[in-house]
Design a protein around this motif. Sequence first.
Motif, mmCIF file in Angstrom:
data_model
loop_
_atom_site.group_PDB
_atom_site.id
_atom_site.type_symbol
_atom_site.label_atom_id
_atom_site.label_comp_id
_atom_site.label_asym_id
_atom_site.label_seq_id
_atom_site.Cartn_x
_atom_site.Cartn_y
_atom_site.Cartn_z
ATOM 1 N N UNK A 145 0.777 -1.226 0.000
ATOM 2 C CA UNK A 145 0.000 0.000 0.000
ATOM 3 C C UNK A 145 0.809 1.275 0.000
ATOM 4 N N UNK A 146 1.995 1.226 0.583
ATOM 5 C CA UNK A 146 2.722 2.490 0.584
ATOM 6 C C UNK A 146 3.680 2.600 -0.592
ATOM 7 N N UNK A 147 3.805 1.526 -1.333
ATOM 8 C CA UNK A 147 4.589 1.615 -2.558
ATOM 9 C C UNK A 147 3.704 2.229 -3.624
ATOM 10 N N UNK A 148 3.814 1.687 -4.801
ATOM 11 C CA UNK A 148 3.017 2.260 -5.882
ATOM 12 C C UNK A 148 1.630 1.644 -5.949
ATOM 13 N N UNK A 149 1.395 0.646 -5.129
ATOM 14 C CA UNK A 149 0.109 -0.040 -5.175
ATOM 15 C C UNK A 149 -0.893 0.617 -4.243
ATOM 16 N N UNK A 150 -2.158 0.567 -4.663
ATOM 17 C CA UNK A 150 -3.220 1.051 -3.786
ATOM 18 C C UNK A 150 -4.128 -0.122 -3.493
#
Length: 514
Positions: free
Chosen positions: A96-101
Amino acid sequence: MGCIEFTPSNFTHQASSPIRSWPHSTCMVQRSHCYSGVQIKACLRSYLPKNHIISRYSSGWLPPRSLHLKNSFEKHSMLLRALVTSKIQDVSTTFVIGEEKVGVLLLNLGGPETLDDVQPFLFNLFADPDIIRLPRLFRFLQKPLAQFISVMRAPKSKEGYSSIGGGSPLRQITDAQAEELRKALWAKNVPAKVYVGMRYWHPFTEEAIEQIKRDGITKLVVLPLYPQFSISTSGSSLRLLESIFREDEYLVNMQHTVIPSWYQREGYIKAMASLIEKELEKFDFPEKVMIFFSAHGVPLAYVEEAGDPYKAEMEECVDLIMEQLEKQRIRNAYTLAYQSRVGPVEWLKPYTDETIIELGQKGVKSILAVPISFVSEHIETLEEIDVEYKELALKSGIENWGRVPALGCEPTFISDLADAVIESLPYVGAMAVSNLEARQSLVPLGSVEELLAAYDSQRRELPAPVTVWQWGWTKSAETWNGRAAMLAVFVLLVLEVTTGEGFLHQWGILPLFH
Ligand SMILES: C=CC1=C(C)c2cc3[nH]c(cc4nc(cc5[nH]c(cc1n2)c(C)c5CCC(=O)O)C(CCC(=O)O)=C4C)c(C)c3C=C
Ligand SMILES: [Fe+2]
């Protein structure tokens, strides 16, 4: 304490949303057991998608909850797999805190919010082929039939809804559950968004999906709010989701996973047991109370002909709750029965009303009703159990009646749902586990399509439609109402064909046959 380290080099199988900066992740596996390094590596390999690299193995230890699973490497490897899953906090955060939501989509039934909503809500329900499935030849009648049944049933349904305050509390409760789940996920370092998608009323699944797209969610966990799987509930919602996914380019490429049922989870079982314990204490002689699990029924043919796992899951769920109560030194007598049948076809037995009467005849004096198939208060707890069944029980010689509240936003339960979501995250977008693994894993997972295929592999017809409906609250009206319904449908069809006007023309179906 040692650790197992692995580097998920390329977790995704869809090029559209790669995780570009996956960090080197460390997963602790506790060790108090006799795994060899080779066994643990084999286990990790079976759990991880093929392209994962296990970069280093040192040692680990197993936590106490695994100790009762003895002597079977297969079981241990499953457990280890689950442990690995649940311990990957840092990986989850990366989602979640990378590029993924990350999004969580809660699926539920929905309910009419006002009395004016009742008929259109019923129409949506009866138009669902997982509720009434017409033989292929008669599929074109689905909507006219739904219209007809909903109009006929609406007045009595309205009576029910007006007696519980003029509408269903389902939306409000589900929204509150979504908010609590969101908070619980954030508290566990998983800043996901939580959406509500209802099958038959607002916010419709389609509305939730639109919001998910607007928010740019890249990974989705689909969580039906039914503890046990039934073709008529979770199955229906997932089938709808499948069709929405198929038609949408964004969604086809969005990675997702599904938690099809979760009645076996420890947190859920403990939350149910503690609610039961609390209610039992309100009786003068708690140990003499019959614990009466009342589940929503389904037509028998769903289980016997269409392979619905609902009954088996329900029975296992009751056993697990009773085992938990036993651990809490509560050893009351108990029974399971099925309520809310609609129409004259045979539904799962024993029926709740008949069982209450029988218990009265056998001299049972105290009953604690436990609604078991749903986690919110709704018309069938607030009206059917609290009013109708209570009245029947008192008439049948039962003197003391109690009812366990639905779980709602009970904290242990919500926290456990959050854990289920977190445990499922490593599966998002991973190639689905095999059916066998899906069945054995603590959180059985898979994609919507694979799940539906597993439950309904040959797309077998659901049982013949329940064409004869009861639209009163009383059972005695059934036969005549049913006959009247059949006659009315027949008249309707004759009128359609002879006048060229009616429901079928309205929906643009009949001109096809001109
Ligand atoms: C696990 C729960 C449920 C199963 C299984 C289920 C199957 C099922 N239901 C109908 C028909 C109706 N259901 C209605 C309301 C309703 N159903 C559930 C849950 C399950 N249904 C809930 C929680 C609710 C209440 C929603 C609310 O507004 O609070 C209704 C409408 C109410 C009424 O008129 O009685 C109907 C009709 C069938 C035919 C079916 C299985 C095939
Ligand atoms: Fe229902």
